[in-house]
Scaffold this motif. Structure first.
Motif, PDB file in Angstrom:
ATOM      1  N   UNK A 111       0.801  -1.223   0.000  1.00  0.00           N
ATOM      2  CA  UNK A 111       0.000   0.000   0.000  1.00  0.00           C
ATOM      3  C   UNK A 111       0.833   1.273   0.000  1.00  0.00           C
ATOM      4  N   UNK A 112       2.135   1.161   0.199  1.00  0.00           N
ATOM      5  CA  UNK A 112       3.018   2.327   0.184  1.00  0.00           C
ATOM      6  C   UNK A 112       3.713   2.438  -1.176  1.00  0.00           C
ATOM      7  N   UNK A 113       4.240   3.620  -1.444  1.00  0.00           N
ATOM      8  CA  UNK A 113       4.936   3.859  -2.706  1.00  0.00           C
ATOM      9  C   UNK A 113       6.399   3.430  -2.563  1.00  0.00           C
ATOM     10  N   UNK A 114       6.861   2.607  -3.506  1.00  0.00           N
ATOM     11  CA  UNK A 114       8.239   2.146  -3.514  1.00  0.00           C
ATOM     12  C   UNK A 114       8.961   2.656  -4.755  1.00  0.00           C
ATOM     13  N   UNK A 115      10.240   2.878  -4.616  1.00  0.00           N
ATOM     14  CA  UNK A 115      11.120   3.158  -5.741  1.00  0.00           C
ATOM     15  C   UNK A 115      12.017   1.926  -5.851  1.00  0.00           C
ATOM     16  N   UNK A 116      11.879   1.197  -6.966  1.00  0.00           N
ATOM     17  CA  UNK A 116      12.567  -0.080  -7.121  1.00  0.00           C
ATOM     18  C   UNK A 116      13.511  -0.015  -8.314  1.00  0.00           C
ATOM     19  N   UNK A 117      14.761  -0.439  -8.096  1.00  0.00           N
ATOM     20  CA  UNK A 117      15.750  -0.488  -9.170  1.00  0.00           C
ATOM     21  C   UNK A 117      16.053  -1.940  -9.506  1.00  0.00           C
ATOM     22  N   UNK A 118      16.062  -2.228 -10.813  1.00  0.00           N
ATOM     23  CA  UNK A 118      16.515  -3.527 -11.299  1.00  0.00           C
ATOM     24  C   UNK A 118      17.772  -3.265 -12.130  1.00  0.00           C
ATOM     25  N   UNK A 119      18.342  -4.294 -12.692  1.00  0.00           N
ATOM     26  CA  UNK A 119      19.539  -4.113 -13.526  1.00  0.00           C
ATOM     27  C   UNK A 119      19.217  -3.299 -14.771  1.00  0.00           C
ATOM     28  N   UNK A 120      17.990  -3.450 -15.291  1.00  0.00           N
ATOM     29  CA  UNK A 120      17.618  -2.789 -16.547  1.00  0.00           C
ATOM     30  C   UNK A 120      16.952  -1.435 -16.376  1.00  0.00           C
ATOM     31  N   UNK A 121      16.076  -1.293 -15.374  1.00  0.00           N
ATOM     32  CA  UNK A 121      15.334  -0.036 -15.248  1.00  0.00           C
ATOM     33  C   UNK A 121      14.903   0.241 -13.823  1.00  0.00           C
ATOM     34  N   UNK A 122      14.198   1.364 -13.674  1.00  0.00           N
ATOM     35  CA  UNK A 122      13.724   1.830 -12.381  1.00  0.00           C
ATOM     36  C   UNK A 122      12.210   1.972 -12.430  1.00  0.00           C
ATOM     37  N   UNK A 123      11.537   1.595 -11.359  1.00  0.00           N
ATOM     38  CA  UNK A 123      10.081   1.705 -11.275  1.00  0.00           C
ATOM     39  C   UNK A 123       9.713   2.458 -10.007  1.00  0.00           C
ATOM     40  N   UNK A 124       8.606   3.184 -10.077  1.00  0.00           N
ATOM     41  CA  UNK A 124       8.063   3.839  -8.894  1.00  0.00           C
ATOM     42  C   UNK A 124       6.566   3.630  -8.925  1.00  0.00           C
ATOM     43  N   UNK A 125       6.049   2.994  -7.897  1.00  0.00           N
ATOM     44  CA  UNK A 125       4.621   2.735  -7.851  1.00  0.00           C
ATOM     45  C   UNK A 125       4.198   2.229  -6.492  1.00  0.00           C
ATOM     46  N   UNK A 126       2.894   2.022  -6.363  1.00  0.00           N
ATOM     47  CA  UNK A 126       2.328   1.514  -5.116  1.00  0.00           C
ATOM     48  C   UNK A 126       2.538   0.009  -5.053  1.00  0.00           C
ATOM     49  N   UNK A 127       3.033  -0.460  -3.933  1.00  0.00           N
ATOM     50  CA  UNK A 127       3.221  -1.890  -3.726  1.00  0.00           C
ATOM     51  C   UNK A 127       1.847  -2.517  -3.509  1.00  0.00           C
ATOM     52  N   UNK A 128       1.345  -3.210  -4.527  1.00  0.00           N
ATOM     53  CA  UNK A 128       0.007  -3.789  -4.480  1.00  0.00           C
ATOM     54  C   UNK A 128       0.003  -5.161  -3.816  1.00  0.00           C
ATOM     55  N   UNK A 129       1.039  -5.949  -4.086  1.00  0.00           N
ATOM     56  CA  UNK A 129       1.132  -7.296  -3.521  1.00  0.00           C
ATOM     57  C   UNK A 129       2.583  -7.646  -3.254  1.00  0.00           C
ATOM     58  N   UNK A 130       2.777  -8.517  -2.276  1.00  0.00           N
ATOM     59  CA  UNK A 130       4.099  -9.062  -1.985  1.00  0.00           C
ATOM     60  C   UNK A 130       3.903 -10.436  -1.377  1.00  0.00           C
ATOM     61  N   UNK A 131       4.623 -11.413  -1.912  1.00  0.00           N
ATOM     62  CA  UNK A 131       4.579 -12.748  -1.335  1.00  0.00           C
ATOM     63  C   UNK A 131       6.005 -13.266  -1.189  1.00  0.00           C
ATOM     64  N   UNK A 132       6.192 -14.552  -1.088  1.00  0.00           N
ATOM     65  CA  UNK A 132       7.524 -15.110  -0.866  1.00  0.00           C
ATOM     66  C   UNK A 132       8.410 -15.096  -2.111  1.00  0.00           C
TER      67      UNK A 132
END
Length: 153
Positions: free
Chosen positions: A90-111
């Motif tokens: 439910x919070x906004x995350x800034x996520x970096x991968x090797x290829x690109x960057x994303x910024x959005x609301x964390x809708x789901x997270x599992x294992x």
């Protein structure tokens, strides 16, 4: 300073409150012990004190002098444990991968993965102007280089 002994003492203290988990434990060359803990529902100051006392009272300062700091991760600290992602749904995350960057609301997270959602303005397929579209991306933990919670004022 014996790293295993300190870790065992921290683990012993964390056993008393299953909602808490260890993020980082480091011991510098001059015996400065830093313990970073997080919790599924946050970490009250009283729990940091309890963990600190459990470690401090079971180490002998006569044998080896040390300093001890028990803290929670600060806002600049990237997420490192799956439990932290689940806690921040439910919070906004800034996520970096090797290829690109994303910024959005964390809708789901599992294992295995997380799902981010955000809105973007894109050109209309036909005609002039732009429309707002919902975007979604699924990222596996192994692909995430860094993820931080973004604070919105």
């Amino acid at each position: 300073m014996d790293n295993k002994k300190v870790k065992d003492l921290v683990d012993e203290a964390l056993e008393l409150n299953k909602s808490l988990f260890l993020i980082d434990l480091s011991i510098s060359v001059n015996n400065k012990i830093q313990v970073v803990v997080d919790g599924d529902n946050g970490v009250p100051l009283s729990e940091c004190i309890r963990i600190s006392r459990n470690v401090e009272h079971n180490l002998d300062r006569e044998e080896e002098d040390f300093s001890l700091e028990v803290t929670t991760p600060d806002i600049a600290h990237p997420l490192s444990e799956k439990r932290q992602y689940i806690k921040n749904i439910g919070r906004i995350l800034k996520v970096k991968t090797a290829e690109q960057e994303f910024e959005g609301t964390l809708a789901e997270a599992d294992q295995d993965k997380i799902i981010l959602q955000w809105k973007a303005r894109e050109p209309k397929p036909i005609g002039k102007g732009k429309i707002t579209v919902e975007k979604t991306v699924t990222l596996e933990y192994k692909d995430i280089k860094e993820a931080k919670v973004k604070i919105v004022f």
